[in-house]
Write an enzyme that holds these catalytic residues in place. Structure first.
Site, short mmCIF file in Angstrom:
data_model
loop_
_atom_site.label_atom_id
_atom_site.label_comp_id
_atom_site.label_asym_id
_atom_site.label_seq_id
_atom_site.Cartn_x
_atom_site.Cartn_y
_atom_site.Cartn_z
N LYS A 77 0.86 -1.19 0.00
CA LYS A 77 0.00 0.00 0.00
C LYS A 77 0.89 1.22 0.00
CE LYS A 77 -4.38 1.25 0.37
NZ LYS A 77 -5.55 0.57 -0.23
N GLY A 179 -19.01 6.56 -2.90
CA GLY A 179 -17.95 6.75 -3.89
C GLY A 179 -17.89 5.54 -4.82
P1 NAD Z 1 -13.88 7.03 -3.11
O1 NAD Z 1 -12.97 8.15 -2.81
O2 NAD Z 1 -14.35 6.84 -4.51
O3 NAD Z 1 -15.19 7.13 -2.20
C1 NAD Z 1 -15.16 7.35 -0.84
C2 NAD Z 1 -16.47 8.01 -0.47
O4 NAD Z 1 -16.52 8.11 0.93
C3 NAD Z 1 -16.66 9.42 -1.02
O5 NAD Z 1 -17.99 9.56 -1.51
C4 NAD Z 1 -16.45 10.32 0.21
O6 NAD Z 1 -17.22 11.52 0.12
C5 NAD Z 1 -16.96 9.40 1.28
N1 NAD Z 1 -16.48 9.68 2.62
C6 NAD Z 1 -15.22 9.93 3.05
N2 NAD Z 1 -15.22 10.13 4.38
C7 NAD Z 1 -16.49 9.98 4.79
C8 NAD Z 1 -17.13 10.06 6.04
N3 NAD Z 1 -16.45 10.31 7.16
N4 NAD Z 1 -18.47 9.85 6.09
C9 NAD Z 1 -19.17 9.58 4.98
N5 NAD Z 1 -18.62 9.48 3.76
C10 NAD Z 1 -17.30 9.70 3.68
O7 NAD Z 1 -13.16 5.72 -2.54
P2 NAD Z 1 -13.49 4.20 -2.89
O8 NAD Z 1 -12.57 3.75 -3.96
O9 NAD Z 1 -14.95 4.04 -3.05
O10 NAD Z 1 -12.99 3.48 -1.56
C11 NAD Z 1 -13.80 3.46 -0.39
C12 NAD Z 1 -13.24 2.45 0.58
O11 NAD Z 1 -13.27 1.16 -0.03
C13 NAD Z 1 -11.81 2.66 1.02
O12 NAD Z 1 -11.68 2.22 2.33
C14 NAD Z 1 -11.01 1.75 0.09
O13 NAD Z 1 -9.80 1.36 0.65
C15 NAD Z 1 -11.96 0.59 0.00
N6 NAD Z 1 -11.80 -0.25 -1.18
C16 NAD Z 1 -11.87 0.26 -2.42
C17 NAD Z 1 -11.77 -0.58 -3.51
C18 NAD Z 1 -11.95 -0.06 -4.91
O14 NAD Z 1 -12.04 -0.89 -5.80
N7 NAD Z 1 -12.03 1.23 -5.15
C19 NAD Z 1 -11.57 -1.94 -3.33
C20 NAD Z 1 -11.50 -2.44 -2.03
C21 NAD Z 1 -11.63 -1.59 -0.96
#
Ligand code: NAD
Length: 368
Positions: A77, A179
């Protein structure tokens, strides 16, 4: 000395790299955790408040996730300290500079994460020759655009619902973090009949007991606006999502959002973890004691990294979806069956499966 090795255990991390380029105010940390199964794959997170500890814990989660998914990859990471909404030119400079620093870290393959996207990965690939989660024009399967992780979460829910006797038709859903992960999880679950009662982003929680229109919300977010700009529903504080009574509560934002001090606010039956490490261990134990079924992050949200690994080998979008569907369903079923039989926490079972695979790969390495 002691402090530098504070994360060290029998699995890793094999390397922690601190990157500092004062001329660009670039501060970043890369953690290459365990590479026994193969080169580490793990996202690049950009946020103002990241830390070495968060980076290590996320790298370790990737070690388990990749092993549990049966991928030939270890876990890693990186985090870049900064506001991801900075001007585009400044962000490109920072990301390219970061990539320049990891060019020779050949057992780490960067991918997108919070604050970075496919465009960023195109820059990283141009600088280093390695990256996953690329835009389709340069040979990628745009995993966030197609919703690979959300698709896997929905598949995982489809398996888990049988363990708690939940009908997805009309099932009440709440999503924290609308997101890349959250919005697609909502889309795929709505297709199976679930009703989105509430969703949140950094602007707050949007709630409507009669159900929110998922497609309209996605269009709203894609136009660059926030959930609070939606013309219907109640606009509440961001953490009000915790209080929404529902059947499925999906954390898809940041780590440690559910802790001992707020876990009692959750009123749900199933928590498929979209975000990585969204609960502290104590909170997860409390949920288990209350009969809430938790599908651990590295089982439920493996869709993204599976897609990334398929992309890295030149596979197609269809191959990625087939693999995600098969692997996430099989892992969810295996973990939940063992939990039911042995009355153990899902995370403990999932962890044991992943650890077994990593240990056995370590036995095959020269320096085991
Ligand atoms: P992203 O940035 O696209 O979306 C994150 C969302 O969370 C945004 O809408 C943001 O406004 C919101 N957010 C942030 N802090 C917040 C809070 N305190 N309260 C409410 N909403 C809040 O990110 P993502 O890619 O969707 O990733 C989200 C999570 O999933 C992360 O923990 C990431 O590590 C995990 N993840 C992502 C993937 C992937 O394929 N993108 C895969 C596995 C895990």
């Amino acid at each position: 000395m002691e402090d530098m090795f504070r994360f060290a255990d029998e699995f890793g991390p094999t390397r922690i790299i601190h990157i500092y380029r004062p001329s660009l105010a670039l501060k970043a940390i890369v953690v290459v955790d365990n590479t026994a199964c193969g080169a580490a794959i793990g996202g690049v997170r950009m946020a103002p408040d990241v830390s070495a500890e968060e980076c290590f814990r996320l790298a370790r989660t990737m070690t388990w996730k990749n092993a549990a998914a049966g991928l030939p990859h270890g876990g890693g990471k990186s985090v870049i300290f900064g506001d991801p909404r900075m001007a585009a030119a400044a962000k490109e400079r920072l990301i390219r500079c970061f990539a320049d620093e990891v060019r020779d870290v050949t057992d780490y393959i960067p991918g997108p994460d919070i604050g970075t996207d496919e465009q960023c990965m195109a820059w990283v690939r141009e600088e280093t020759g390695r990256a996953v989660g690329l835009p389709s024009v340069v040979g990628g399967i745009p995993l966030d655009e197609i919703g690979a992780t959300g698709f896997g979460l929905a598949a995982s829910v489809d398996v888990a619902r049988e363990f708690i006797g939940l009908d997805l038709q009309g099932a009440r859903l709440a999503v924290q973090g609308f997101g890349s992960v959250g919005k697609h999880a909502a889309r795929f679950l709505a297709k199976k009949g679930a009703v989105l009662l509430a969703a949140s982003d950094t602007s707050g929680t949007l709630a409507d007991a009669s159900g929110l229109d998922v497609a309209r919300l996605i269009a709203l977010k894609q136009s660059g606006r926030s959930l609070r700009d939606y013309d219907r529903g109640a606009k509440l504080a961001a953490d009000a999502i915790l209080d929404v009574e529902c059947d499925i509560w999906i954390p898809a934002a940041r780590p440690d959002v559910v802790r001992s001090d707020n876990v009692s606010r959750l009123r749900t039956r199933l928590m498929p973890q979209g975000a990585n490490i969204p609960c502290t261990l104590e909170a997860e134990q409390a949920l288990d004691a209350r009969g809430v079924l938790v599908i651990p992050d590295f089982i439920a949200n493996a869709g993204g990294v599976i897609c990334a690994a398929i992309e890295y080998r030149g596979g197609t979008q269809r191959a990625a979806f087939d693999y995600i569907d098969e692997r996430v369903r099989a892992n969810t079923q295996a973990v939940l069956e063992e939990c039911r039989r042995d009355k153990t926490l899902p995370r403990a079972v999932a962890q044991a499966v992943a650890e077994r695979r990593v240990r056995s790969a370590m036995q095959m390495r020269r320096w085991h």
